[in-house]
Design a protein around this motif. Structure first.
Motif, PDB file in Angstrom:
ATOM      1  N   ALA A  47     -10.218  -1.907  -0.915  1.00  0.00           N
ATOM      2  CA  ALA A  47      -9.554  -1.714   0.371  1.00  0.00           C
ATOM      3  C   ALA A  47      -8.127  -1.198   0.170  1.00  0.00           C
ATOM      4  N   ARG A  48      -7.644  -0.476   1.169  1.00  0.00           N
ATOM      5  CA  ARG A  48      -6.252  -0.019   1.141  1.00  0.00           C
ATOM      6  C   ARG A  48      -5.328  -1.226   1.249  1.00  0.00           C
ATOM      7  N   ARG A  49      -4.421  -1.367   0.282  1.00  0.00           N
ATOM      8  CA  ARG A  49      -3.502  -2.515   0.279  1.00  0.00           C
ATOM      9  C   ARG A  49      -2.246  -2.254   1.102  1.00  0.00           C
ATOM     10  N   ASP A  50      -2.032  -1.015   1.486  1.00  0.00           N
ATOM     11  CA  ASP A  50      -0.920  -0.687   2.376  1.00  0.00           C
ATOM     12  C   ASP A  50      -1.340  -0.944   3.824  1.00  0.00           C
ATOM     13  N   ALA A  51      -0.430  -1.518   4.589  1.00  0.00           N
ATOM     14  CA  ALA A  51      -0.652  -1.717   6.023  1.00  0.00           C
ATOM     15  C   ALA A  51       0.455  -1.003   6.791  1.00  0.00           C
ATOM     16  N   LEU A  52       0.119  -0.502   7.973  1.00  0.00           N
ATOM     17  CA  LEU A  52       1.068   0.238   8.801  1.00  0.00           C
ATOM     18  C   LEU A  52       0.985  -0.270  10.234  1.00  0.00           C
ATOM     19  N   LEU A  53       2.165  -0.526  10.821  1.00  0.00           N
ATOM     20  CA  LEU A  53       2.246  -0.950  12.217  1.00  0.00           C
ATOM     21  C   LEU A  53       3.259  -0.090  12.937  1.00  0.00           C
ATOM     22  N   THR A  54       2.869   0.520  14.054  1.00  0.00           N
ATOM     23  CA  THR A  54       3.802   1.210  14.947  1.00  0.00           C
ATOM     24  C   THR A  54       3.671   0.564  16.320  1.00  0.00           C
ATOM     25  N   LEU A 105       9.339  -0.196  16.699  1.00  0.00           N
ATOM     26  CA  LEU A 105       9.267  -0.815  15.377  1.00  0.00           C
ATOM     27  C   LEU A 105       8.186  -0.126  14.554  1.00  0.00           C
ATOM     28  N   VAL A 106       8.541   0.246  13.335  1.00  0.00           N
ATOM     29  CA  VAL A 106       7.565   0.748  12.364  1.00  0.00           C
ATOM     30  C   VAL A 106       7.652  -0.156  11.146  1.00  0.00           C
ATOM     31  N   ALA A 107       6.552  -0.798  10.784  1.00  0.00           N
ATOM     32  CA  ALA A 107       6.514  -1.711   9.643  1.00  0.00           C
ATOM     33  C   ALA A 107       5.500  -1.219   8.621  1.00  0.00           C
ATOM     34  N   VAL A 108       5.881  -1.283   7.347  1.00  0.00           N
ATOM     35  CA  VAL A 108       5.035  -0.887   6.220  1.00  0.00           C
ATOM     36  C   VAL A 108       4.975  -2.061   5.254  1.00  0.00           C
ATOM     37  N   ALA A 109       3.779  -2.491   4.893  1.00  0.00           N
ATOM     38  CA  ALA A 109       3.620  -3.613   3.958  1.00  0.00           C
ATOM     39  C   ALA A 109       2.610  -3.234   2.889  1.00  0.00           C
ATOM     40  N   THR A 110       2.809  -3.778   1.676  1.00  0.00           N
ATOM     41  CA  THR A 110       1.916  -3.507   0.545  1.00  0.00           C
ATOM     42  C   THR A 110       1.577  -4.808  -0.152  1.00  0.00           C
ATOM     43  N   GLY A 111       0.273  -5.134  -0.225  1.00  0.00           N
ATOM     44  CA  GLY A 111      -0.165  -6.325  -0.931  1.00  0.00           C
ATOM     45  C   GLY A 111      -0.117  -6.137  -2.440  1.00  0.00           C
ATOM     46  N   GLU A 152       2.353 -17.342  -4.390  1.00  0.00           N
ATOM     47  CA  GLU A 152       2.928 -16.129  -4.987  1.00  0.00           C
ATOM     48  C   GLU A 152       1.954 -14.949  -4.977  1.00  0.00           C
ATOM     49  N   ASN A 153       0.675 -15.219  -4.719  1.00  0.00           N
ATOM     50  CA  ASN A 153      -0.309 -14.130  -4.658  1.00  0.00           C
ATOM     51  C   ASN A 153      -0.514 -13.600  -3.238  1.00  0.00           C
ATOM     52  N   TYR A 154      -0.421 -14.491  -2.255  1.00  0.00           N
ATOM     53  CA  TYR A 154      -0.634 -14.068  -0.880  1.00  0.00           C
ATOM     54  C   TYR A 154       0.712 -13.664  -0.281  1.00  0.00           C
ATOM     55  N   THR A 155       1.164 -12.476  -0.671  1.00  0.00           N
ATOM     56  CA  THR A 155       2.459 -11.971  -0.221  1.00  0.00           C
ATOM     57  C   THR A 155       2.401 -10.451  -0.200  1.00  0.00           C
ATOM     58  N   ALA A 156       3.463  -9.821   0.254  1.00  0.00           N
ATOM     59  CA  ALA A 156       3.470  -8.360   0.370  1.00  0.00           C
ATOM     60  C   ALA A 156       4.905  -7.866   0.435  1.00  0.00           C
ATOM     61  N   ALA A 157       5.112  -6.641  -0.056  1.00  0.00           N
ATOM     62  CA  ALA A 157       6.385  -5.953   0.178  1.00  0.00           C
ATOM     63  C   ALA A 157       6.416  -5.524   1.642  1.00  0.00           C
ATOM     64  N   LEU A 158       7.547  -5.736   2.310  1.00  0.00           N
ATOM     65  CA  LEU A 158       7.655  -5.467   3.743  1.00  0.00           C
ATOM     66  C   LEU A 158       8.909  -4.659   4.019  1.00  0.00           C
ATOM     67  N   ARG A 159       8.728  -3.514   4.675  1.00  0.00           N
ATOM     68  CA  ARG A 159       9.854  -2.624   4.976  1.00  0.00           C
ATOM     69  C   ARG A 159       9.699  -2.129   6.410  1.00  0.00           C
ATOM     70  N   CYS A 160      10.796  -2.143   7.167  1.00  0.00           N
ATOM     71  CA  CYS A 160      10.721  -1.855   8.603  1.00  0.00           C
ATOM     72  C   CYS A 160      11.844  -0.926   9.049  1.00  0.00           C
ATOM     73  N   ALA A 180       3.824   6.582   4.655  1.00  0.00           N
ATOM     74  CA  ALA A 180       5.078   7.291   4.919  1.00  0.00           C
ATOM     75  C   ALA A 180       5.372   7.290   6.405  1.00  0.00           C
ATOM     76  N   VAL A 181       6.648   7.083   6.722  1.00  0.00           N
ATOM     77  CA  VAL A 181       7.139   7.137   8.100  1.00  0.00           C
ATOM     78  C   VAL A 181       8.310   8.116   8.116  1.00  0.00           C
ATOM     79  N   GLY A 182       8.129   9.228   8.853  1.00  0.00           N
ATOM     80  CA  GLY A 182       9.185  10.228   8.955  1.00  0.00           C
ATOM     81  C   GLY A 182       9.786  10.241  10.355  1.00  0.00           C
ATOM     82  N   VAL A 183      11.116  10.335  10.414  1.00  0.00           N
ATOM     83  CA  VAL A 183      11.842  10.384  11.688  1.00  0.00           C
ATOM     84  C   VAL A 183      12.681  11.653  11.688  1.00  0.00           C
TER      85      VAL A 183
END
Length: 387
Positions: A169-176, A188-194, A262-270, A381-384
Protein backbone atom coordinates in the motif's frame (compact mmCIF):
# COMPACT_ATOMS: atom_id res chain seq x y z
CA UNK A 1 -48.02 -70.33 -72.20
CA UNK A 2 -44.58 -71.58 -72.83
CA UNK A 3 -41.69 -70.76 -70.49
CA UNK A 4 -40.20 -68.45 -73.08
CA UNK A 5 -43.48 -66.51 -73.48
CA UNK A 6 -43.77 -66.04 -69.73
CA UNK A 7 -40.27 -64.73 -69.67
CA UNK A 8 -41.10 -62.24 -72.40
CA UNK A 9 -44.16 -61.04 -70.48
CA UNK A 10 -42.17 -60.47 -67.28
CA UNK A 11 -39.69 -58.30 -69.16
CA UNK A 12 -42.49 -56.23 -70.65
CA UNK A 13 -44.06 -55.69 -67.23
CA UNK A 14 -40.69 -54.62 -65.77
CA UNK A 15 -40.19 -51.93 -68.39
CA UNK A 16 -43.76 -50.69 -68.04
CA UNK A 17 -43.32 -50.28 -64.25
CA UNK A 18 -39.96 -48.62 -64.66
CA UNK A 19 -41.10 -45.94 -67.11
CA UNK A 20 -44.77 -45.69 -66.16
CA UNK A 21 -46.11 -47.29 -69.33
CA UNK A 22 -49.42 -48.89 -68.49
CA UNK A 23 -52.56 -48.41 -66.52
CA UNK A 24 -53.08 -48.39 -62.82
CA UNK A 25 -54.18 -51.94 -63.06
CA UNK A 26 -50.90 -52.90 -64.74
CA UNK A 27 -48.80 -51.08 -62.09
CA UNK A 28 -50.34 -51.79 -58.71
CA UNK A 29 -49.74 -49.14 -56.10
CA UNK A 30 -48.99 -46.39 -58.67
CA UNK A 31 -51.38 -43.81 -60.01
CA UNK A 32 -52.29 -43.78 -63.71
CA UNK A 33 -50.09 -41.69 -65.99
CA UNK A 34 -51.69 -39.13 -68.32
CA UNK A 35 -50.30 -40.64 -71.52
CA UNK A 36 -50.86 -44.20 -70.37
CA UNK A 37 -52.61 -46.52 -72.83
CA UNK A 38 -52.37 -49.81 -74.58
CA UNK A 39 -48.91 -50.53 -75.90
CA UNK A 40 -48.50 -49.99 -79.63
CA UNK A 41 -48.45 -53.20 -81.60
CA UNK A 42 -45.24 -52.16 -83.31
CA UNK A 43 -43.57 -51.43 -79.94
CA UNK A 44 -40.64 -53.83 -79.47
CA UNK A 45 -38.07 -54.34 -76.75
CA UNK A 46 -35.43 -52.57 -78.80
CA UNK A 47 -37.78 -49.62 -79.35
CA UNK A 48 -38.29 -49.37 -75.62
CA UNK A 49 -34.59 -49.39 -74.87
CA UNK A 50 -34.07 -46.73 -77.47
CA UNK A 51 -36.89 -44.62 -76.01
CA UNK A 52 -35.52 -45.00 -72.52
CA UNK A 53 -32.08 -43.81 -73.57
CA UNK A 54 -33.58 -40.79 -75.33
CA UNK A 55 -35.58 -39.98 -72.17
CA UNK A 56 -32.53 -40.16 -69.90
CA UNK A 57 -30.45 -38.17 -72.35
CA UNK A 58 -27.21 -38.61 -70.39
CA UNK A 59 -24.23 -36.89 -71.99
CA UNK A 60 -21.59 -39.18 -73.36
CA UNK A 61 -24.08 -41.86 -74.32
CA UNK A 62 -24.57 -42.71 -78.02
CA UNK A 63 -27.86 -44.06 -79.26
CA UNK A 64 -27.78 -46.52 -82.14
CA UNK A 65 -29.95 -45.67 -85.17
CA UNK A 66 -33.49 -46.98 -85.23
CA UNK A 67 -34.02 -50.24 -87.05
CA UNK A 68 -37.02 -52.06 -88.27
CA UNK A 69 -38.63 -54.78 -86.33
CA UNK A 70 -37.17 -58.19 -87.16
CA UNK A 71 -39.46 -60.77 -88.73
CA UNK A 72 -41.46 -62.91 -86.42
CA UNK A 73 -39.62 -65.91 -85.20
CA UNK A 74 -40.52 -68.77 -83.01
CA UNK A 75 -37.68 -67.99 -80.73
CA UNK A 76 -37.34 -64.66 -78.94
CA UNK A 77 -34.58 -62.39 -80.14
CA UNK A 78 -31.40 -62.17 -78.17
CA UNK A 79 -31.58 -59.70 -75.25
CA UNK A 80 -30.15 -56.36 -76.18
CA UNK A 81 -27.17 -55.02 -74.10
CA UNK A 82 -26.93 -51.29 -73.17
CA UNK A 83 -24.62 -49.36 -75.45
CA UNK A 84 -21.09 -48.65 -74.25
CA UNK A 85 -20.52 -45.35 -72.46
CA UNK A 86 -18.13 -43.03 -74.16
CA UNK A 87 -16.34 -40.82 -71.53
CA UNK A 88 -15.09 -37.41 -72.54
CA UNK A 89 -11.31 -36.91 -72.51
CA UNK A 90 -9.89 -35.63 -69.19
CA UNK A 91 -9.26 -31.90 -69.06
CA UNK A 92 -5.73 -30.64 -69.44
CA UNK A 93 -4.05 -29.97 -66.08
CA UNK A 94 -4.40 -26.34 -65.06
CA UNK A 95 -1.32 -24.26 -64.50
CA UNK A 96 -0.37 -24.12 -60.80
CA UNK A 97 -1.54 -21.04 -58.92
CA UNK A 98 1.47 -19.08 -57.67
CA UNK A 99 1.57 -18.81 -53.89
CA UNK A 100 1.65 -15.39 -52.32
CA UNK A 101 1.45 -13.99 -48.81
CA UNK A 102 -2.15 -13.18 -48.00
CA UNK A 103 -2.08 -13.19 -44.20
CA UNK A 104 -0.79 -10.67 -41.65
CA UNK A 105 2.81 -9.74 -41.37
CA UNK A 106 5.23 -11.05 -38.77
CA UNK A 107 3.58 -11.84 -35.44
CA UNK A 108 4.32 -9.22 -32.77
CA UNK A 109 6.16 -10.35 -29.67
CA UNK A 110 4.07 -11.76 -26.86
CA UNK A 111 2.95 -9.22 -24.23
CA UNK A 112 4.82 -9.18 -20.96
CA UNK A 113 2.04 -8.17 -18.56
CA UNK A 114 3.12 -8.33 -14.95
CA UNK A 115 6.75 -7.46 -15.76
CA UNK A 116 7.32 -3.70 -15.54
CA UNK A 117 9.19 -2.20 -18.50
CA UNK A 118 10.61 0.42 -16.16
CA UNK A 119 10.68 0.51 -12.36
CA UNK A 120 7.60 2.72 -11.94
CA UNK A 121 6.04 3.19 -15.35
CA UNK A 122 2.63 1.88 -14.29
CA UNK A 123 1.06 0.09 -11.30
CA UNK A 124 1.73 -3.66 -11.24
CA UNK A 125 0.29 -5.41 -8.17
CA UNK A 126 -2.60 -4.33 -5.97
CA UNK A 127 -2.22 -4.35 -2.19
CA UNK A 128 -3.84 -7.22 -0.30
CA UNK A 129 -7.38 -6.41 0.84
CA UNK A 130 -9.15 -7.31 4.09
CA UNK A 131 -12.84 -8.11 3.39
CA UNK A 132 -13.77 -6.66 6.78
CA UNK A 133 -11.82 -3.41 6.34
CA UNK A 134 -12.26 -2.31 2.75
CA UNK A 135 -12.50 1.31 3.86
CA UNK A 136 -8.78 1.13 4.69
CA UNK A 137 -7.74 0.47 1.07
CA UNK A 138 -5.47 3.15 -0.37
CA UNK A 139 -5.61 3.98 -4.11
CA UNK A 140 -2.40 4.05 -6.12
CA UNK A 141 -2.73 7.76 -6.99
CA UNK A 142 -4.62 10.75 -5.59
CA UNK A 143 -4.94 14.09 -7.41
CA UNK A 144 -6.57 17.32 -6.24
CA UNK A 145 -6.52 21.06 -6.77
CA UNK A 146 -8.23 24.40 -6.15
CA UNK A 147 -8.00 28.14 -6.80
CA UNK A 148 -8.69 30.92 -4.30
CA UNK A 149 -7.84 34.57 -4.83
CA UNK A 150 -4.21 34.90 -5.87
CA UNK A 151 -3.22 31.28 -5.23
CA UNK A 152 -3.61 28.13 -7.29
CA UNK A 153 -3.27 24.80 -5.51
CA UNK A 154 -2.18 21.48 -7.01
CA UNK A 155 -1.71 18.30 -4.97
CA UNK A 156 -0.81 14.72 -5.93
CA UNK A 157 0.23 11.56 -4.11
CA UNK A 158 1.45 8.44 -5.89
CA UNK A 159 2.70 5.04 -4.86
CA UNK A 160 6.41 4.52 -5.40
CA UNK A 161 8.01 2.03 -7.77
CA UNK A 162 8.96 -0.43 -5.03
CA UNK A 163 5.47 -0.50 -3.52
CA UNK A 164 3.88 -0.82 -6.94
CA UNK A 165 5.93 -3.86 -7.85
CA UNK A 166 5.58 -5.62 -4.48
CA UNK A 167 1.87 -4.94 -4.12
CA UNK A 168 2.31 -2.82 -0.99
CA UNK A 169 0.00 0.00 0.00
CA UNK A 170 1.01 3.62 -0.51
CA UNK A 171 2.48 4.83 2.79
CA UNK A 172 2.02 8.49 1.87
CA UNK A 173 -1.29 10.08 2.81
CA UNK A 174 -2.69 13.35 1.46
CA UNK A 175 -5.45 15.56 2.86
CA UNK A 176 -6.84 18.74 1.26
CA UNK A 177 -9.62 20.47 3.20
CA UNK A 178 -11.34 23.86 3.38
CA UNK A 179 -12.61 25.22 6.68
CA UNK A 180 -14.56 28.38 7.55
CA UNK A 181 -16.31 30.93 5.34
CA UNK A 182 -15.67 34.42 4.01
CA UNK A 183 -12.52 36.09 5.27
CA UNK A 184 -12.02 33.26 7.75
CA UNK A 185 -11.80 30.58 5.05
CA UNK A 186 -8.68 28.52 5.61
CA UNK A 187 -7.25 25.78 3.37
CA UNK A 188 -5.29 22.96 4.99
CA UNK A 189 -3.04 20.60 3.05
CA UNK A 190 -1.51 17.77 5.09
CA UNK A 191 1.07 15.20 3.93
CA UNK A 192 2.00 12.20 6.10
CA UNK A 193 4.34 9.24 5.53
CA UNK A 194 4.27 6.01 7.54
CA UNK A 195 7.40 4.12 8.50
CA UNK A 196 8.86 1.68 5.95
CA UNK A 197 8.55 -2.10 6.47
CA UNK A 198 6.01 -1.66 9.28
CA UNK A 199 2.58 -3.27 9.17
CA UNK A 200 -0.19 -0.68 9.19
CA UNK A 201 2.13 2.19 8.21
CA UNK A 202 -0.41 3.51 5.70
CA UNK A 203 -3.09 3.55 8.43
CA UNK A 204 -0.84 5.59 10.72
CA UNK A 205 -0.29 8.14 7.93
CA UNK A 206 -4.03 8.35 7.27
CA UNK A 207 -4.79 8.78 10.97
CA UNK A 208 -2.20 11.55 11.29
CA UNK A 209 -3.78 13.54 8.45
CA UNK A 210 -7.31 12.99 9.73
CA UNK A 211 -6.53 14.02 13.31
CA UNK A 212 -4.55 17.13 12.44
CA UNK A 213 -7.30 18.05 10.00
CA UNK A 214 -9.96 17.74 12.67
CA UNK A 215 -7.94 19.84 15.12
CA UNK A 216 -7.32 22.61 12.56
CA UNK A 217 -10.96 22.60 11.50
CA UNK A 218 -12.18 23.12 15.05
CA UNK A 219 -9.75 26.06 15.48
CA UNK A 220 -9.96 27.51 11.97
CA UNK A 221 -11.46 30.87 12.93
CA UNK A 222 -8.75 31.65 15.48
CA UNK A 223 -5.98 30.36 13.21
CA UNK A 224 -7.20 32.43 10.24
CA UNK A 225 -7.26 35.54 12.43
CA UNK A 226 -3.73 34.92 13.75
CA UNK A 227 -2.43 34.42 10.21
CA UNK A 228 -4.12 37.54 8.90
CA UNK A 229 -2.72 39.64 11.78
CA UNK A 230 0.71 37.96 11.55
CA UNK A 231 0.51 36.84 15.17
CA UNK A 232 3.33 34.31 14.82
CA UNK A 233 3.88 33.65 18.52
CA UNK A 234 0.31 32.45 18.92
CA UNK A 235 0.58 30.44 15.71
CA UNK A 236 3.74 28.61 16.81
CA UNK A 237 2.39 27.64 20.21
CA UNK A 238 -1.08 26.78 18.95
CA UNK A 239 0.07 24.65 16.00
CA UNK A 240 2.69 22.88 18.07
CA UNK A 241 0.04 21.98 20.61
CA UNK A 242 -2.21 20.60 17.87
CA UNK A 243 0.68 18.59 16.43
CA UNK A 244 1.62 17.13 19.81
CA UNK A 245 -1.96 16.06 20.39
CA UNK A 246 -1.99 14.31 17.04
CA UNK A 247 1.12 12.31 17.91
CA UNK A 248 -0.35 11.53 21.33
CA UNK A 249 -3.40 10.03 19.65
CA UNK A 250 -1.15 7.96 17.38
CA UNK A 251 0.60 6.50 20.43
CA UNK A 252 -2.74 5.69 22.03
CA UNK A 253 -3.96 4.02 18.85
CA UNK A 254 -0.78 1.92 18.77
CA UNK A 255 -1.54 0.58 22.26
CA UNK A 256 -5.11 -0.23 21.22
CA UNK A 257 -3.80 -2.16 18.24
CA UNK A 258 -1.15 -3.96 20.28
CA UNK A 259 1.66 -2.24 18.35
CA UNK A 260 4.78 -0.52 19.58
CA UNK A 261 4.17 3.27 19.79
CA UNK A 262 7.41 3.97 17.93
CA UNK A 263 6.12 1.96 14.95
CA UNK A 264 2.63 3.43 14.67
CA UNK A 265 3.72 6.93 13.71
CA UNK A 266 4.27 9.09 10.63
CA UNK A 267 6.10 12.14 9.35
CA UNK A 268 3.55 14.98 9.20
CA UNK A 269 3.88 18.20 7.23
CA UNK A 270 1.16 20.81 6.68
CA UNK A 271 0.40 24.07 4.89
CA UNK A 272 -2.18 26.63 6.01
CA UNK A 273 -3.37 28.88 3.15
CA UNK A 274 -5.83 31.74 3.79
CA UNK A 275 -8.38 32.15 1.02
CA UNK A 276 -8.57 35.90 1.73
CA UNK A 277 -6.93 37.55 -1.34
CA UNK A 278 -5.65 40.35 0.91
CA UNK A 279 -3.65 37.89 3.03
CA UNK A 280 -0.64 36.32 1.29
CA UNK A 281 0.94 34.68 4.34
CA UNK A 282 1.59 30.93 3.92
CA UNK A 283 2.22 28.91 7.07
CA UNK A 284 4.13 25.64 7.22
CA UNK A 285 4.30 23.36 10.27
CA UNK A 286 4.91 19.72 11.09
CA UNK A 287 7.41 17.09 12.15
CA UNK A 288 9.47 14.40 10.45
CA UNK A 289 11.14 13.93 7.08
CA UNK A 290 10.09 15.78 3.95
CA UNK A 291 10.80 19.04 2.19
CA UNK A 292 9.72 22.66 1.82
CA UNK A 293 10.98 24.54 -1.24
CA UNK A 294 10.31 27.72 -3.15
CA UNK A 295 10.81 28.21 -6.87
CA UNK A 296 11.66 31.84 -7.57
CA UNK A 297 13.06 33.18 -10.85
CA UNK A 298 13.70 29.64 -12.12
CA UNK A 299 15.81 28.54 -9.12
CA UNK A 300 14.96 26.35 -6.12
CA UNK A 301 15.35 27.60 -2.55
CA UNK A 302 15.33 25.18 0.38
CA UNK A 303 13.06 26.63 3.07
CA UNK A 304 13.18 23.69 5.49
CA UNK A 305 13.21 25.18 9.00
CA UNK A 306 15.36 23.86 11.82
CA UNK A 307 13.72 21.44 14.24
CA UNK A 308 12.98 22.34 17.84
CA UNK A 309 14.42 20.24 20.68
CA UNK A 310 11.27 18.31 21.59
CA UNK A 311 10.49 14.56 21.64
CA UNK A 312 8.65 15.05 18.33
CA UNK A 313 10.76 17.66 16.47
CA UNK A 314 8.41 20.47 15.48
CA UNK A 315 9.05 22.76 12.52
CA UNK A 316 7.35 26.06 11.75
CA UNK A 317 7.80 28.68 9.07
CA UNK A 318 5.68 31.54 7.69
CA UNK A 319 6.37 32.90 4.20
CA UNK A 320 4.96 35.76 2.13
CA UNK A 321 3.66 34.67 -1.26
CA UNK A 322 5.16 36.99 -3.86
CA UNK A 323 3.58 37.00 -7.36
CA UNK A 324 5.45 34.56 -9.57
CA UNK A 325 6.60 32.35 -6.67
CA UNK A 326 5.82 28.66 -6.40
CA UNK A 327 5.82 26.98 -3.00
CA UNK A 328 6.40 23.23 -2.84
CA UNK A 329 5.59 21.03 0.15
CA UNK A 330 6.51 17.37 -0.37
CA UNK A 331 7.24 14.02 1.24
CA UNK A 332 10.73 12.56 1.41
CA UNK A 333 10.12 10.64 -1.82
CA UNK A 334 10.27 13.91 -3.78
CA UNK A 335 12.46 15.98 -1.42
CA UNK A 336 15.39 13.57 -1.69
CA UNK A 337 15.80 13.67 -5.51
CA UNK A 338 15.31 17.45 -5.44
CA UNK A 339 18.15 17.79 -2.94
CA UNK A 340 20.44 15.10 -4.36
CA UNK A 341 19.92 15.16 -8.15
CA UNK A 342 20.68 18.53 -9.81
CA UNK A 343 19.41 17.34 -13.20
CA UNK A 344 16.11 16.29 -11.67
CA UNK A 345 15.74 19.65 -9.88
CA UNK A 346 16.52 21.52 -13.11
CA UNK A 347 13.95 19.55 -15.11
CA UNK A 348 11.24 20.17 -12.53
CA UNK A 349 12.08 23.88 -12.37
CA UNK A 350 11.87 24.15 -16.15
CA UNK A 351 8.46 22.48 -16.17
CA UNK A 352 7.11 24.81 -13.48
CA UNK A 353 8.51 28.07 -14.82
CA UNK A 354 5.71 28.58 -17.33
CA UNK A 355 3.63 31.76 -16.99
CA UNK A 356 0.52 29.81 -15.96
CA UNK A 357 0.15 27.07 -13.33
CA UNK A 358 -0.10 23.56 -14.76
CA UNK A 359 -3.36 21.68 -14.94
CA UNK A 360 -3.96 18.65 -12.76
CA UNK A 361 -2.66 16.09 -15.26
CA UNK A 362 0.50 18.02 -16.21
CA UNK A 363 1.18 18.57 -12.51
CA UNK A 364 0.96 14.84 -11.87
CA UNK A 365 3.22 14.13 -14.84
CA UNK A 366 5.94 16.54 -13.78
CA UNK A 367 6.00 15.67 -10.08
CA UNK A 368 4.93 12.14 -9.34
CA UNK A 369 6.04 10.65 -12.67
CA UNK A 370 9.29 12.52 -13.33
CA UNK A 371 11.86 9.75 -12.81
CA UNK A 372 15.14 9.86 -10.88
CA UNK A 373 17.36 6.77 -10.83
CA UNK A 374 17.52 5.07 -7.45
CA UNK A 375 14.58 7.01 -5.95
CA UNK A 376 11.60 4.65 -5.69
CA UNK A 377 9.70 5.89 -2.62
CA UNK A 378 6.12 7.16 -2.59
CA UNK A 379 5.84 10.75 -3.78
CA UNK A 380 3.49 13.39 -2.51
CA UNK A 381 3.72 16.98 -3.71
CA UNK A 382 1.72 20.12 -2.98
CA UNK A 383 2.38 23.12 -5.23
CA UNK A 384 1.09 26.65 -4.57
CA UNK A 385 1.33 29.12 -7.47
CA UNK A 386 1.15 32.82 -6.60
CA UNK A 387 -0.29 35.37 -9.06
Amino acid sequence: MTQQGARRGQEDDWWRQLYGEGTAAEAPGRGAVDDAGPADASDTLDDRVESALRTVGAPGWTVPPARSEPPARSEPPARSEPPARTLPPPPAPAAPIPLRATGPGPRPPAPTWGVPSSPAAEPVALPAADPGALDELVPDTVLDGAQYGSLTLRAASQRGASARYRGEARRDALLTARFGTGRHTLILVAVATGLPAVEGAHRAAHDACAWIGGAVGRSCTRLAQDIRTDHRGALVSGLQRLTDRTYGKLRARALDRGSAPENYTAALRCLLLPADPECRTRVFFGAGAGGLFRLRDGAWQDLEPAATSRPEPFRFRAEFGRPGDTLLLCSAGLAEPLQQEPDFAARLAAQWSAPEPPGLVPFLTTTAQLRARGHTKDRTAVGVWES
